[in-house]
Scaffold this active site. Structure first.
Site, mmCIF file in Angstrom:
data_model
loop_
_atom_site.group_PDB
_atom_site.id
_atom_site.type_symbol
_atom_site.label_atom_id
_atom_site.label_comp_id
_atom_site.label_asym_id
_atom_site.label_seq_id
_atom_site.Cartn_x
_atom_site.Cartn_y
_atom_site.Cartn_z
ATOM 1 N N LYS A 214 0.842 -1.194 0.000
ATOM 2 C CA LYS A 214 0.000 0.000 0.000
ATOM 3 C C LYS A 214 0.885 1.254 0.000
ATOM 4 C CE LYS A 214 -3.628 2.259 2.675
ATOM 5 N NZ LYS A 214 -4.610 2.145 3.737
ATOM 6 N N GLU A 220 10.357 -4.675 4.810
ATOM 7 C CA GLU A 220 10.441 -6.076 4.378
ATOM 8 C C GLU A 220 10.190 -6.186 2.878
ATOM 9 O OE1 GLU A 220 8.756 -4.907 6.910
ATOM 10 O OE2 GLU A 220 8.729 -6.281 8.620
ATOM 11 N N GLY A 275 -5.041 -1.946 4.802
ATOM 12 C CA GLY A 275 -4.234 -3.089 4.347
ATOM 13 C C GLY A 275 -4.923 -4.417 4.605
ATOM 14 N N ARG A 276 -5.469 -4.583 5.813
ATOM 15 C CA ARG A 276 -6.071 -5.882 6.173
ATOM 16 C C ARG A 276 -7.463 -6.063 5.578
ATOM 17 N NH1 ARG A 276 -5.008 -2.478 10.255
ATOM 18 N NH2 ARG A 276 -6.719 -1.653 11.517
ATOM 19 N N GLU A 361 -5.237 -6.696 14.477
ATOM 20 C CA GLU A 361 -4.719 -5.371 14.131
ATOM 21 C C GLU A 361 -5.871 -4.366 14.168
ATOM 22 O OE1 GLU A 361 -2.691 -4.174 10.209
ATOM 23 O OE2 GLU A 361 -0.963 -4.724 11.420
ATOM 24 N N HIS A 392 -6.298 -33.339 17.586
ATOM 25 C CA HIS A 392 -5.212 -34.173 18.094
ATOM 26 C C HIS A 392 -4.082 -33.313 18.638
ATOM 27 C CE1 HIS A 392 -7.096 -37.787 16.499
ATOM 28 N NE2 HIS A 392 -7.528 -36.975 15.559
ATOM 29 N N LYS A 512 9.028 -0.761 14.419
ATOM 30 C CA LYS A 512 9.621 -0.446 13.108
ATOM 31 C C LYS A 512 10.709 0.613 13.278
ATOM 32 C CE LYS A 512 5.540 -0.822 10.106
ATOM 33 N NZ LYS A 512 4.682 -0.059 9.208
HETATM 34 O O1 F6P Z 1 1.797 -4.258 9.936
HETATM 35 C C1 F6P Z 1 1.512 -2.940 9.647
HETATM 36 C C2 F6P Z 1 1.043 -2.736 8.250
HETATM 37 O O2 F6P Z 1 0.934 -1.378 8.034
HETATM 38 C C3 F6P Z 1 -0.270 -3.447 7.936
HETATM 39 O O3 F6P Z 1 -1.369 -2.765 8.366
HETATM 40 C C4 F6P Z 1 -0.169 -3.606 6.467
HETATM 41 O O4 F6P Z 1 -1.084 -4.530 5.996
HETATM 42 C C5 F6P Z 1 1.263 -4.036 6.328
HETATM 43 O O5 F6P Z 1 1.963 -3.266 7.300
HETATM 44 C C6 F6P Z 1 1.879 -3.845 4.982
HETATM 45 O O6 F6P Z 1 1.878 -2.509 4.569
HETATM 46 P P1 F6P Z 1 2.117 -2.100 3.069
HETATM 47 O O7 F6P Z 1 1.034 -2.716 2.249
HETATM 48 O O8 F6P Z 1 2.061 -0.617 3.042
HETATM 49 O O9 F6P Z 1 3.460 -2.622 2.645
#
Ligand code: F6P
Length: 548
Positions: A214, A220, A275-276, A361, A392, A512
């Site tokens: 987003k 990452e 995002g979620r 979240e 199990h 972060k």
């Molecule tokens: O974990 C925090 C967050 O902002 C989430 O809400 C989001 O889904 C994820 O990081 C990834 O963010 P982006 O799509 O901006 O890389």
């Protein structure tokens, strides 16, 4: 900002329905489901709702008609109806980020008008869907060629959180409907192992990367995207190859361009999609590539059916409202800390992981919209496992442990892979678990089986463990859309009752920021340069020494 979003609210614990529920809890908390069923022969049919192809049995919950009446009062007194309208009509109900919350617009039909800051957002939604459709058709048919002229056979989605969990879950869930000569992989973790393992057997000439983010700034994802670029160009040896092997899904055109991806290969979404809540936006590009545009649109229609149900159905027959209220009932009155999500469908094995971000979240907050610390519990921990595997493993604790764990069972009347008696056995287990958890086995029953006295206490099942059962016909793109939307709106219902902002995520920030600071301190040896507590400093120093 809208009136609904900022209206001064009566504190939750001062609402008449909340107080009535507190008093009511004292009266009903020790009632046993055995008695509730014995005293009401219709209970198992009465406390059910069927809507949009989903049969929801909530009769095995520790509630009476009065509990339901009071919970529904709580929903009304919390302004749930007004809040639903505020969300659907684009009011900026995400107050801390000053944003509208409009994942529902992603599944609105062409022609609907939903305005944000005076502008109808629906045409843009369909424009992106149409571009995704065209792109997917070209990749699926082989018309889209890689830089060296070979067709694309592998698609790797690079993203994390909402830009990964939805796509992975949907791919796994709908794999039956996917084009099997395309390979799909998902890289999220910032760990060389994730990327190396995902690509070790792939040919860059046949591999396309979808960089899903987003913000297009997530550490990452950007690190993995750079690794992917290097991996591709090592073999393709020409910067122009990026245009054939990389596409971006983002709200951030500037950063996408900076990364070197042509905006012609960018699929847009908007800041009003959390995002979620984004798996049915362009973030679902990998899903569309896998299952095809028609199936993707069928999934959107499933979401839409539940949106309409949530928006227009009276609360007493409204699935997400009832689900949300039951979660509030156990979380705040019984002190339950978790909810187990137990889909009896192998294809839904990533569903619990997906729901963890959606629920936790969203509702893992301790401050109200007004900035006050809450004096009640909010979002419970969601966890779970697919099929009978959990039986199990951890079901022992649910049956006989000291904690109350409400469970959500989901099953399908038909299987996509009929194999002998497998499906009957699977479904027999769904029904058996619900029955065992609710009614248990008394000491008398255990004794009557000839159990020696000393063993009786160990073999008693107290029962009175609450469960919801969702029964659907078959796992299809539409039914997946419906299931996800149920939980989205249940989470919304809970957030409204708890008076929190279910759409921000400030709690992920601090870690972060600290990681960014610490990463610069890991090189070299000797005393760590940064100022930290003694524990963190020692850990950094040990790492510096060991990494050499
Ligand atoms: O974990 C925090 C967050 O902002 C989430 O809400 C989001 O889904 C994820 O990081 C990834 O963010 P982006 O799509 O901006 O890389």
């Amino acid at each position: 900002m809208s009136a609904t979003a900022t209206a001064v609210q009566t504190p939750l614990t001062s609402l008449p329905a909340w107080k009535a529920l507190q008093a009511h809890y004292e009266k009903v908390h020790s009632l046993h489901l055995r008695d509730l069923f014995r005293n009401d022969p219709q209970r198992g049919t009465r406390l059910t709702v069927e809507a949009e192809g989903i049969y929801f049995d909530y009769s095995k919950h520790r509630i009476t008609d009065e509990t339901l009446r009071l919970l529904l009062d709580l929903a009304r007194q919390s302004g749930l109806h007004e809040r639903i309208e505020a969300m659907f009509t684009g009011e900026k109900i995400n107050v801390t980020e000053k944003r509208a919350v409009l994942h529902t617009a992603l599944r609105a039909p062409r022609g609907e008008v939903i305005k944000v800051d005076g502008e109808n957002v629906v045409p843009a939604v369909h424009e992106v869907l149409d571009r995704m459709t065209d792109f997917s058709n070209r990749v699926r048919s082989g018309a889209w060629k890689g830089f060296t002229g070979k067709r694309i056979r592998n698609v790797i989605n690079i993203g994390i959180g909402g830009s990964d969990l939805g796509p992975v879950m949907a791919y796994e869930a709908l794999r039956y409907y996917s084009q099997r000569d395309l390979t799909f992989r998902f890289v999220s973790n910032i760990d060389g192992t994730a990327f190396a393992e995902a690509t070790s057997d792939l040919d860059p000439e046949e591999t396309m990367f979808i960089i899903s983010s987003k913000t297009f700034t997530t550490l990452e994802t950007m690190t993995n995207a750079q690794t992917a670029r290097d991996w591709s160009l090592r073999k393709l040896k020409d910067e122009r190859a990026v245009a054939k092997h990389f596409v971006a899904v983002s709200t951030n055109e500037k950063e996408v361009t900076k990364f070197g991806i042509d905006t012609a290969n960018m699929f847009e979404f908007w800041d009003w999609v959390g995002g979620r809540y984004s798996m049915d936006s362009a973030i679902g590009l990998s899903t569309m590539l896998a299952i095809g545009p028609e199936n993707f649109r069928a999934m959107l229609a499933g979401f839409r059916a539940i949106d309409e149900h949530f928006r227009h159905t009276p609360f007493e027959k409204n699935l997400p409202v009832l689900m949300g209220l039951l979660t509030v009932w156990y979380t705040d009155f019984f002190g339950a800390e978790t909810v187990a999500v137990l889909p009896y469908e192998q294809f839904l094995r990533r569903f619990p992981a997906y729901l963890q971000q959606l629920t936790m979240e969203s509702n893992g907050k301790h401050v109200t919209l007004a900035g006050e610390r809450v004096n009640y519990a909010t979002g419970p921990i969601f966890w779970g496992e697919a099929g009978t595997n959990g039986q199990h493993s951890f079901y022992q604790l649910i049956h006989q442990g000291t904690r109350l764990i409400p469970c959500d069972f989901t099953g399908f009347s038909k299987t996509l892979h009929p194999l002998g008696e497998d499906h009957d056995l699977l479904m027999a287990n769904v029904f058996a678990q619900g029955e065992a958890l609710a009614f248990g086995k008394t000491a008398e029953e255990v004794k009557a089986e000839g159990t020696p006295d000393w063993l009786v206490p160990h073999r008693v099942f107290e029962g009175n463990r609450p469960t919801s059962t969702f029964l659907l016909d078959e796992l299809t793109p539409a039914s997946l859309g419906k299931l996800v939307a149920l939980y989205e709106h249940s989470v919304f219902t809970q957030g409204v009752i708890w008076q929190i902002d279910s759409f921000d995520q400030w709690g992920v920030e601090l870690g972060k920021v600290l990681a960014k600071k610490i990463v610069g301190e890991l090189e070299g040896s000797g005393p760590a340069p940064g100022s930290h507590d003694t524990s963190t400093t020692t850990l950094i120093e040990r790492y510096r020494k060991a990494r050499g």
